[in-house]
Design a protein around this motif. Structure first.
Motif, PDB file in Angstrom:
ATOM      1  N   LEU A 171       0.827  -1.211   0.000  1.00  0.00           N
ATOM      2  CA  LEU A 171       0.000   0.000   0.000  1.00  0.00           C
ATOM      3  C   LEU A 171       0.861   1.261   0.000  1.00  0.00           C
ATOM      4  N   ALA A 172       1.987   1.223   0.700  1.00  0.00           N
ATOM      5  CA  ALA A 172       2.900   2.371   0.695  1.00  0.00           C
ATOM      6  C   ALA A 172       3.478   2.590  -0.699  1.00  0.00           C
ATOM      7  N   GLU A 173       3.862   1.507  -1.363  1.00  0.00           N
ATOM      8  CA  GLU A 173       4.402   1.622  -2.717  1.00  0.00           C
ATOM      9  C   GLU A 173       3.352   2.153  -3.689  1.00  0.00           C
ATOM     10  N   MET A 174       2.133   1.683  -3.557  1.00  0.00           N
ATOM     11  CA  MET A 174       1.055   2.135  -4.429  1.00  0.00           C
ATOM     12  C   MET A 174       0.745   3.618  -4.194  1.00  0.00           C
ATOM     13  N   ALA A 175       0.695   4.026  -2.932  1.00  0.00           N
ATOM     14  CA  ALA A 175       0.415   5.425  -2.603  1.00  0.00           C
ATOM     15  C   ALA A 175       1.534   6.323  -3.134  1.00  0.00           C
ATOM     16  N   ALA A 176       2.782   5.886  -2.993  1.00  0.00           N
ATOM     17  CA  ALA A 176       3.908   6.681  -3.478  1.00  0.00           C
ATOM     18  C   ALA A 176       3.874   6.792  -5.002  1.00  0.00           C
TER      19      ALA A 176
END
Length: 78
Positions: free
Chosen positions: A47-52
């Motif tokens: 989720l962090a990678e997707m948000a970034a």
């Protein structure tokens, strides 16, 4: 972990949080990596990678000026 994405450098960091882990992401300028452009956190690395990735797209297209991105997902550990 750091990744160069166009005009930006994206980095990720895991942090112990309550009974799990929280994943921070930070976006800096590639030409001035000390200048923080945008940041946020998520309950999973994915989720962090997707948000970034979404934030880099928004920054590149001019839809956002940067800053803290509010986490809209909920942790499965609650």
């Amino acid at each position: 972990m750091k990744q160069a994405v166009g005009s930006y450098v994206v980095s990720f960091q895991a942090e112990p949080f309550h009974k799990g882990t929280r994943y921070h992401w930070m976006i800096c300028w590639a030409q001035n990596p000390d200048e923080l452009v945008s940041w946020g956190h998520a309950p999973t690395q994915e989720l962090a990678e997707m948000a970034a990735q979404n934030e880099v797209k928004d920054l590149s297209s001019g839809r956002t000026q940067g800053g803290r991105v509010t986490n809209t997902s909920k942790s499965a550990t609650h």
